[in-house]
Design an enzyme around this catalytic site. Structure first.
Site, PDB file in Angstrom:
ATOM      1  N   ALA A 136       0.931  -1.092  -0.032  1.00  0.00           N
ATOM      2  CA  ALA A 136       0.028  -0.144  -0.019  1.00  0.00           C
ATOM      3  C   ALA A 136       0.870   1.092  -0.107  1.00  0.00           C
ATOM      4  CB  ALA A 136      -0.868   0.117   1.471  1.00  0.00           C
ATOM      5  N   THR A 164      10.718   6.863   7.359  1.00  0.00           N
ATOM      6  CA  THR A 164      12.013   7.668   7.668  1.00  0.00           C
ATOM      7  C   THR A 164      12.251   7.683   9.228  1.00  0.00           C
ATOM      8  OG1 THR A 164      11.315   8.739   5.483  1.00  0.00           O
ATOM      9  CG2 THR A 164      12.669   9.934   7.360  1.00  0.00           C
ATOM     10  N   ARG A 274      37.076  27.050 -12.853  1.00  0.00           N
ATOM     11  CA  ARG A 274      37.441  26.376 -14.214  1.00  0.00           C
ATOM     12  C   ARG A 274      37.755  27.036 -15.383  1.00  0.00           C
ATOM     13  NH1 ARG A 274      39.877  21.538 -15.211  1.00  0.00           N
ATOM     14  NH2 ARG A 274      38.823  20.567 -17.277  1.00  0.00           N
ATOM     15  N   GLN A 285      28.633  32.087 -22.985  1.00  0.00           N
ATOM     16  CA  GLN A 285      27.339  32.656 -22.949  1.00  0.00           C
ATOM     17  C   GLN A 285      26.461  31.209 -22.571  1.00  0.00           C
ATOM     18  OE1 GLN A 285      25.112  33.994 -26.056  1.00  0.00           O
ATOM     19  NE2 GLN A 285      24.644  35.848 -24.769  1.00  0.00           N
ATOM     20  N   GLY A 347      33.178  16.233 -16.154  1.00  0.00           N
ATOM     21  CA  GLY A 347      33.324  14.885 -15.689  1.00  0.00           C
ATOM     22  C   GLY A 347      33.584  15.027 -14.104  1.00  0.00           C
ATOM     23  N   GLU A 370       5.992  11.195   0.161  1.00  0.00           N
ATOM     24  CA  GLU A 370       4.736  12.087   0.601  1.00  0.00           C
ATOM     25  C   GLU A 370       3.903  12.087  -0.740  1.00  0.00           C
ATOM     26  OE1 GLU A 370       4.699  15.222   3.126  1.00  0.00           O
ATOM     27  OE2 GLU A 370       6.372  14.472   4.050  1.00  0.00           O
TER      28      GLU A 370
HETATM   29  C1  LIG Z   1      13.337   7.110   1.144  1.00  0.00           C
HETATM   30  C2  LIG Z   1      11.865   6.840   1.408  1.00  0.00           C
HETATM   31  C3  LIG Z   1      11.206   7.322   2.622  1.00  0.00           C
HETATM   32  C4  LIG Z   1       9.858   7.232   2.911  1.00  0.00           C
HETATM   33  N1  LIG Z   1       9.249   7.829   3.950  1.00  0.00           N
HETATM   34  C5  LIG Z   1       8.303   7.382   4.336  1.00  0.00           C
HETATM   35  C6  LIG Z   1       7.618   7.739   5.786  1.00  0.00           C
HETATM   36  O1  LIG Z   1       8.265   8.189   6.426  1.00  0.00           O
HETATM   37  N2  LIG Z   1       6.425   7.330   6.051  1.00  0.00           N
HETATM   38  C7  LIG Z   1       5.411   6.700   5.145  1.00  0.00           C
HETATM   39  O2  LIG Z   1       4.418   6.237   5.371  1.00  0.00           O
HETATM   40  N3  LIG Z   1       5.960   6.586   3.746  1.00  0.00           N
HETATM   41  C8  LIG Z   1       7.270   6.692   3.322  1.00  0.00           C
HETATM   42  N4  LIG Z   1       7.874   6.426   1.967  1.00  0.00           N
HETATM   43  C9  LIG Z   1       6.797   5.842   1.034  1.00  0.00           C
HETATM   44  C10 LIG Z   1       6.638   6.694  -0.227  1.00  0.00           C
HETATM   45  O3  LIG Z   1       5.529   7.700   0.100  1.00  0.00           O
HETATM   46  C11 LIG Z   1       5.995   5.777  -1.010  1.00  0.00           C
HETATM   47  O4  LIG Z   1       7.145   4.972  -1.536  1.00  0.00           O
HETATM   48  C12 LIG Z   1       5.256   6.329  -2.197  1.00  0.00           C
HETATM   49  O5  LIG Z   1       4.190   7.050  -1.794  1.00  0.00           O
HETATM   50  C13 LIG Z   1       5.182   5.669  -3.477  1.00  0.00           C
HETATM   51  O6  LIG Z   1       4.552   4.206  -3.022  1.00  0.00           O
HETATM   52  P1  LIG Z   1       4.896   3.078  -3.579  1.00  0.00           P
HETATM   53  O7  LIG Z   1       6.731   3.128  -3.433  1.00  0.00           O
HETATM   54  O8  LIG Z   1       4.534   1.977  -3.153  1.00  0.00           O
HETATM   55  O9  LIG Z   1       4.827   3.127  -5.406  1.00  0.00           O
HETATM   56  P2  LIG Z   1       3.677   2.770  -6.015  1.00  0.00           P
HETATM   57  O10 LIG Z   1       2.502   3.014  -5.399  1.00  0.00           O
HETATM   58  O11 LIG Z   1       3.723   1.074  -6.243  1.00  0.00           O
HETATM   59  O12 LIG Z   1       3.828   3.387  -7.479  1.00  0.00           O
HETATM   60  C14 LIG Z   1       4.787   2.988  -8.394  1.00  0.00           C
HETATM   61  C15 LIG Z   1       4.752   3.739  -9.766  1.00  0.00           C
HETATM   62  O13 LIG Z   1       3.446   3.858 -10.129  1.00  0.00           O
HETATM   63  C16 LIG Z   1       2.844   5.052 -10.166  1.00  0.00           C
HETATM   64  N5  LIG Z   1       1.318   4.886  -9.908  1.00  0.00           N
HETATM   65  C17 LIG Z   1       0.612   4.383  -9.047  1.00  0.00           C
HETATM   66  N6  LIG Z   1      -0.570   4.883  -8.848  1.00  0.00           N
HETATM   67  C18 LIG Z   1      -0.903   5.579  -9.982  1.00  0.00           C
HETATM   68  C19 LIG Z   1      -1.988   6.295 -10.399  1.00  0.00           C
HETATM   69  N7  LIG Z   1      -3.322   5.995  -9.979  1.00  0.00           N
HETATM   70  N8  LIG Z   1      -1.756   7.001 -11.607  1.00  0.00           N
HETATM   71  C20 LIG Z   1      -0.691   7.305 -12.070  1.00  0.00           C
HETATM   72  N9  LIG Z   1       0.475   6.512 -11.700  1.00  0.00           N
HETATM   73  C21 LIG Z   1       0.425   5.868 -10.666  1.00  0.00           C
HETATM   74  C22 LIG Z   1       3.557   5.928  -9.168  1.00  0.00           C
HETATM   75  O14 LIG Z   1       3.359   7.204  -9.327  1.00  0.00           O
HETATM   76  C23 LIG Z   1       4.897   5.449  -9.328  1.00  0.00           C
HETATM   77  O15 LIG Z   1       5.428   5.971 -10.362  1.00  0.00           O
HETATM   78  C24 LIG Z   1       9.081   6.702   1.934  1.00  0.00           C
HETATM   79  C25 LIG Z   1       9.570   6.148   0.585  1.00  0.00           C
HETATM   80  C26 LIG Z   1      10.954   6.327   0.464  1.00  0.00           C
HETATM   81  C27 LIG Z   1      11.647   5.753  -1.053  1.00  0.00           C
END
Ligand SMILES: Cc1cc2nc3c(=O)[nH]c(=O)nc-3n(C[C@H](O)[C@H](O)[C@H](O)COP(=O)(O)OP(=O)(O)OC[C@H]3O[C@@H](n4cnc5c(N)ncnc54)[C@H](O)[C@@H]3O)c2cc1C
Length: 386
Positions: A136, A164, A274, A285, A347, A370
């Site tokens: 999710a 996080t 540089r 430019q 580079g 987020e």
């Molecule tokens: C370093 C890091 C720190 C984080 N910290 C927190 C935290 O502190 N607390 C927390 O709760 N979460 C945290 N997250 C989670 C983060 O919010 C989620 O990774 C993010 O919301 C995306 O969810 P997912 O990775 O499951 O991707 P998915 O939902 O699987 O998405 C994969 C791809 O599909 C696209 N996609 C999905 N649905 C749609 C749609 N309806 N239309 C178009 N495109 C779509 C997405 O944009 C993405 O490109 C963190 C993530 C990372 C990597």
């Protein structure tokens, strides 16, 4: 127009400018020296936490009534921006302290606020935010973590992913399903403590960027917490989680601004030093136009972010659009600006001997968390300005 209330709100006040000077000096003296090492070793930026706590800058958003500085949304943006300018990983300390605690500030009882905000304001505890799960992410309402009532207690079971500062934080705002029939309206929010029996953490994720910021799974195994740890009424957790993001996406925009500013500042200095073809490359430019574009995009992103911060402070009706727009625009700008900074260093920019490749890797996360920038566009499309 000058002097009209709206115009004033888009500008920084003298106090905001003084705050920026203070944070910039602290960040350069006490955080920047460790930024490359923190990235290289993928270790928590302890020096940054200590410096921020010593200066009372780790959670400036906490209201005065609960022992905090009561800083407004723009002041919080400025703190995050200036820390991110030198170390994006460290900027997640004030940013996630706001993200984790805002559900309590927005919807918690007075007792919860007293209990959990004071240690945060004093720098004795950090706060994390647990919404995402392995299955999710963008569809956060599809979460599976369950909270079941047992007399005066709730018992939580599940896995939260990508959290996080997990393991470093004492407190965790956890969203969990209390009524599976009602989907998003059957989700409630709770405060879970690191020391609660049944709480444990996964191994730190091995990431592309923000390597100094620990990202771990949080395991909830029969975690039994008193019923008064629920934030707001049963079934309101998802709404609180989304309301929180309206405000905190602006802090991710701030992080993006800071990273981009750091890259632009570095590139500006480099092109003066540089020399090629017998003169500084900054005399060409083609190079000047790149710097002009970078500065233009950054300033546009900053104006949108500060406008969004003013809306966050006033809780304007169009905050949802502005929060998503600021995060989306500033993170896209930061990605472009940091890539251009590498280009300007040639580079050398591609090596770890210079900070711009780290900044580019760090910028990438701002387009993802987020809510990815596709999700921001969905949010904006559903909340177009009238
Ligand atoms: C370093 C890091 C720190 C984080 N910290 C927190 C935290 O502190 N607390 C927390 O709760 N979460 C945290 N997250 C989670 C983060 O919010 C989620 O990774 C993010 O919301 C995306 O969810 P997912 O990775 O499951 O991707 P998915 O939902 O699987 O998405 C994969 C791809 O599909 C696209 N996609 C999905 N649905 C749609 C749609 N309806 N239309 C178009 N495109 C779509 C997405 O944009 C993405 O490109 C963190 C993530 C990372 C990597």
């Amino acid at each position: 127009m000058a002097g009209s209330p709206d115009f004033d709100l888009y500008r920084t006040s003298e106090e905001h400018d003084m705050l920026r000077e203070t944070v910039r000096a602290l960040a350069e003296a006490k955080i920047a020296p460790y930024a490359a090492e923190v990235d290289e070793q993928a270790r928590f930026p302890r020096e940054a936490l200590d410096a921020l706590v010593a200066a009372d800058l780790q959670a400036v958003h906490v209201p005065e009534a609960f022992g905090g500085a009561g800083a407004d949304a723009l002041a919080t943006v400025i703190v995050i921006e200036e820390v991110a300018r030198v170390c994006a990983s460290s900027s997640l300390i004030p940013a996630v302290n706001k993200l984790g605690s805002l559900p309590v500030i927005l919807s918690g009882s007075e007792d919860l606020k007293k209990k959990y905000l004071a240690p945060l304001a004093k720098g004795e505890a950090m706060f994390s935010y647990c919404l995402s799960e392995p299955d999710a992410g963008s569809d956060a309402a599809g979460m599976k973590t369950r909270a079941v009532r047992d007399g005066d207690y709730w018992v939580l079971n599940g896995v939260k992913r990508w959290i996080t500062n997990a393991g470093e934080s004492e407190y965790y705002t956890v969203m969990a399903v209390t009524d599976p029939e009602k989907r998003s309206k059957g989700i409630s929010a709770f405060v879970v403590e690191k020391s609660d029996e049944g709480v444990s953490f996964g191994a730190p994720e091995k990431k592309l960027g923000i390597k100094g910021s620990p990202t771990r799974e949080v395991y909830l195994d029969n975690v039994r917490i008193p019923a008064d740890r629920m934030i707001g009424a049963e079934g309101t957790g998802f709404a609180t989680a989304m309301k929180t993001l309206d405000h905190t996406r602006i802090t991710i925009a701030a992080q993006a601004l800071g990273i981009a500013q750091g890259a632009l500042d570095y590139a500006k200095g480099y092109v003066q030093e540089r020399k090629q073809f017998g003169k500084p490359i900054g005399d060409f430019q083609g190079v000047q136009f790149m710097l002009a574009d970078m500065a233009m995009k950054l300033e546009a992103a900053r104006q949108l972010t500060y406008a969004a911060a003013a809306k966050s402070e006033r809780v304007d009706a169009d905050l949802t659009f502005f929060g998503a727009a600021a995060k989306c625009y500033a993170s896209d700008a930061a990605m472009e600006i940091t890539l251009d900074a590498i280009q300007l260093l040639g580079g050398y920019g591609y090596t770890r001997d210079y900070p711009v490749e780290r900044m580019m890797r760090d910028a990438k996360i701002t387009q993802l968390y987020e809510g990815t920038n596709q999700i921001q566009r969905i949010v904006m499309a559903r909340n177009l300005p009238k």
